[in-house]
Design a protein around this motif. Sequence first.
Motif, PDB file in Angstrom:
ATOM      1  N   ILE A 199      43.041  43.706  33.712  1.00  0.00           N
ATOM      2  CA  ILE A 199      43.747  44.377  34.784  1.00  0.00           C
ATOM      3  C   ILE A 199      43.837  43.512  36.009  1.00  0.00           C
ATOM      4  O   ILE A 199      42.879  42.984  36.474  1.00  0.00           O
ATOM      5  N   SER A 200      45.002  43.392  36.557  1.00  0.00           N
ATOM      6  CA  SER A 200      45.176  42.620  37.770  1.00  0.00           C
ATOM      7  C   SER A 200      46.279  42.970  38.687  1.00  0.00           C
ATOM      8  O   SER A 200      46.436  42.715  39.431  1.00  0.00           O
TER       9      SER A 200
ATOM     10  N   GLU B  78      53.072  39.111  33.508  1.00  0.00           N
ATOM     11  CA  GLU B  78      54.301  39.671  32.955  1.00  0.00           C
ATOM     12  C   GLU B  78      54.011  41.068  32.437  1.00  0.00           C
ATOM     13  O   GLU B  78      52.967  41.308  31.832  1.00  0.00           O
ATOM     14  N   LEU B  79      54.945  41.983  32.668  1.00  0.00           N
ATOM     15  CA  LEU B  79      54.819  43.367  32.227  1.00  0.00           C
ATOM     16  C   LEU B  79      55.897  43.647  31.190  1.00  0.00           C
ATOM     17  O   LEU B  79      57.075  43.366  31.424  1.00  0.00           O
ATOM     18  N   TYR B  80      55.489  44.201  30.064  1.00  0.00           N
ATOM     19  CA  TYR B  80      56.404  44.559  28.988  1.00  0.00           C
ATOM     20  C   TYR B  80      56.236  46.029  28.655  1.00  0.00           C
ATOM     21  O   TYR B  80      55.149  46.584  28.832  1.00  0.00           O
TER      22      TYR B  80
ATOM     23  N   GLY C 106      48.920  37.595  30.875  1.00  0.00           N
ATOM     24  CA  GLY C 106      48.618  36.553  31.850  1.00  0.00           C
ATOM     25  C   GLY C 106      47.412  36.844  32.717  1.00  0.00           C
ATOM     26  O   GLY C 106      47.197  36.171  33.725  1.00  0.00           O
ATOM     27  N   LEU C 107      46.605  37.803  32.365  1.00  0.00           N
ATOM     28  CA  LEU C 107      45.461  38.188  33.193  1.00  0.00           C
ATOM     29  C   LEU C 107      44.344  37.149  33.136  1.00  0.00           C
ATOM     30  O   LEU C 107      44.049  36.614  32.080  1.00  0.00           O
ATOM     31  N   PRO C 108      43.690  36.894  34.271  1.00  0.00           N
ATOM     32  CA  PRO C 108      42.554  35.973  34.265  1.00  0.00           C
ATOM     33  C   PRO C 108      41.341  36.646  33.634  1.00  0.00           C
ATOM     34  O   PRO C 108      41.277  37.874  33.528  1.00  0.00           O
TER      35      PRO C 108
ATOM     36  N   GLU D 134      41.053  37.545  25.446  1.00  0.00           N
ATOM     37  CA  GLU D 134      42.507  37.584  25.443  1.00  0.00           C
ATOM     38  C   GLU D 134      43.011  37.682  26.870  1.00  0.00           C
ATOM     39  O   GLU D 134      42.287  38.075  27.770  1.00  0.00           O
ATOM     40  N   ASP D 135      44.286  37.370  27.097  1.00  0.00           N
ATOM     41  CA  ASP D 135      44.860  37.452  28.432  1.00  0.00           C
ATOM     42  C   ASP D 135      45.875  38.588  28.535  1.00  0.00           C
ATOM     43  O   ASP D 135      46.800  38.521  29.306  1.00  0.00           O
TER      44      ASP D 135
END
Length: 176
Positions: A16-17, A65-67, A88-90, A167-168
């Motif tokens: 979550i970011s 990125e949001l899908y 793309g989450l850290p 995972e990201d």
Amino acid sequence: MKRFLVVAFVCVPIVISGCSSDGPTDTDTPQDEPLATATIGPAGGTLYFMLTIPDGAFSGTTELELYVATEDAPYTTGAVTDMFRVEGLPSVFQGALRMALKYEGDLSEKSFIAIGQETVVKSLGELATSYALFEATDSSGFLVFDLTLPDEYRSAATLRGRTGELEDWINSVGLT
């Protein structure tokens, strides 16, 4: 059961970011194209209406990125939002991250946001998306919850030691 809880609390915060917006999902967006993108730095930011990242949560700049998630939804009954995928989450963050999903329909006494991430299911010998439920509150048509990462999980080395390579991405859906 304890192992799943550790994985859920470790994986969810990692994913979550940052996000914020209002409006329905654009169903004309092709499934393989992002619904929204945002470059989030140490100063925080937003990605669509979904995730708010506070100042200082990320140590560096990250492209998110949001899908609209295309895989089969695990919750066919009780879902009041689309399923979304954030990529793309850290692997670590500081502070509380706020997730807000616009819902449709009526809510019951308790509502939740389910967060899923791919994990190893040792008993099956395969990868599967595991979900954890987080109690959410209604805020002007959005299901909202704040997620914090426990202090003992704030180090990427600690996380990898407990869960393997992280995972990201995460999936999320609102439930009632």
